[in-house]
Design an enzyme around this catalytic site. Structure first.
Site, short mmCIF file in Angstrom:
data_model
loop_
_atom_site.label_atom_id
_atom_site.label_comp_id
_atom_site.label_asym_id
_atom_site.label_seq_id
_atom_site.Cartn_x
_atom_site.Cartn_y
_atom_site.Cartn_z
N GLY A 64 0.82 -1.20 0.00
CA GLY A 64 0.00 0.00 0.00
C GLY A 64 0.86 1.25 0.00
O GLY A 64 1.97 1.25 0.54
N GLY A 113 0.24 -5.33 0.65
CA GLY A 113 -1.00 -5.15 -0.09
C GLY A 113 -1.03 -5.84 -1.43
O GLY A 113 -2.09 -6.17 -1.95
N GLU A 136 4.99 -6.44 7.09
CA GLU A 136 4.34 -5.45 7.98
C GLU A 136 5.03 -5.31 9.33
O GLU A 136 5.10 -4.20 9.88
CB GLU A 136 2.87 -5.83 8.18
CG GLU A 136 1.98 -5.60 6.98
CD GLU A 136 2.08 -6.70 5.94
OE1 GLU A 136 1.51 -6.54 4.84
OE2 GLU A 136 2.73 -7.74 6.23
N ASP A 144 -1.41 -8.27 7.57
CA ASP A 144 -2.81 -8.01 7.23
C ASP A 144 -3.15 -8.45 5.82
O ASP A 144 -2.52 -9.35 5.29
CB ASP A 144 -3.17 -6.53 7.49
CG ASP A 144 -2.48 -5.58 6.51
OD1 ASP A 144 -1.46 -5.95 5.90
OD2 ASP A 144 -2.97 -4.43 6.37
#
Length: 345
Positions: A64, A113, A136, A144
């Protein structure tokens, strides 16, 4: 330059992530655009399958785009990050549950992401340049985008190892870990895509796929299973420090760089995912942490150290020996803010 290239090719709906200068990092606009394309093609009789790829030679999607998240967060605005993650996780589930076959071509960097976009597709193709991982914990965020479920499904304790070390898997490691399905050399992608878009038959991918051998990483991690299965993160670290071999020493070095809070929470979510085996529940659990990330975790400090200042010296707020209770509190239910209570923006 448009962030997404959307078009039909034969019987396929094509989605190309088009930010090559940013390694195709996801923005809120890209999440919305992909979601809109899914809605458009869901009932289109001319579209038999979807194909998602990334522009440029370096990445499918490196995660992301967190620069704007960081900017809002440092001003005390948590809602921007919460809305972005909510939208992204809804998209992750929509891709996994799309009623037509979804193919992801994951070349180069496929991180964070990017795993959320490609890792839940029905057929996931890798090549010789693929590097897949969930980094992450290096930036103070919990694993996630449904990654905790993929990690839970990995053989043995491989998932714990991948999350805690932020290990980047090569193509054969990714297939063995359950993050990809077929290895196709990249010089065969164009003819493979031509036939796939003409027929919509995913068996075309199998015809182009090449065999591979079991990677050494799996056996090496299996030897570390007793250490990786320890109840607490502190006990895991101690067990690793006493384990023989080069991989144990490397894992320890990597873990010592990462955020203890995020690692402890990620382990809890992976353990829960082994029990429920549900992407919907995995995403909901992850969101409980990420919704609190601004102000209650080490996320902003991790981004500062790794991305903004790039000094590589984050000042993590918790010691590894005292982190379990705090990690558990960040995974408490959110009430009216729960992921599936509210819709994306």
């Amino acid at each position: 330059m448009t962030e997404l290239i959307l078009r039909k090719q034969g019987v396929a709906g094509r989605i190309t992530l088009n930010r090559p200068e940013a390694l195709n990092a996801l923005t809120p606009g890209m999440c919305k655009g992909i979601r809109d394309a899914l809605a458009l093609w869901r009932d289109d009789p001319e579209v038999h399958c979807l194909v998602i790829d990334g522009a440029g030679p370096r990445a499918f999607c490196a995660g992301g785009d967190i620069a704007e998240v960081y900017a809002h967060g440092t001003r005390g605005d948590a809602s921007f990050a919460q809305n972005f993650w909510r939208d992204e996780y809804h998209l992750n589930l929509a891709l996994a549950e799309f009623p037509k076959p979804v193919v992801a071509l994951m070349h180069g960097f496929t991180l964070g992401g990017g795993v959320g976009i490609g890792g839940h597709a029905h057929k996931r193709v890798v090549c010789e340049t693929s590097q897949i991982g969930l980094p992450e914990c290096t930036i103070g965020l919990v694993t996630d985008v449904g990654g905790t479920l993929l990690l839970a499904r990995a053989p043995g304790r491989l998932g714990d190892f991948l999350a805690l070390t932020a290990w980047r898997m090569g193509p054969f490691e990714a297939i063995s870990a359950g993050f990809a399905d077929r290895y196709v050399p990249q010089d065969l992608w164009e003819p493979m895509l031509t036939r796939l878009c003409e027929s919509g038959n995913l068996c075309v991918i199998d015809a182009f796929a090449k065999p591979f051998t079991r990677p050494e990483l799996l056996d090496a991690v299996e030897a570390l299973s007793p250490a990786l299965a320890q109840d607490s993160l502190a006990e895991l670290r101690t067990a690793l420090s006493e384990a023989p071999g080069e991989l144990a020493a490397k894992a320890l070095r990597l873990i010592d760089k990462n955020d203890p809070l995020a690692m402890a929470a990620s382990r809890r979510l992976i353990a829960e995912a082994r029990q429920h085996d549900s992407l919907r529940e995995a995403l909901a659990g992850e969101f409980r942490y990420t919704a609190r990330a601004i102000g209650q975790s080490d996320f902003l400090e991790g981004i500062r150290a790794r991305v903004i200042d790039k000094d590589g010296a984050p000042n993590w707020s918790h010691r590894i020996e005292e982190v379990e209770t705090v990690a558990a509190s960040l995974l408490d239910p959110l009430g009216e803010m729960e992921l599936w209570v509210q819709s994306p923006q």
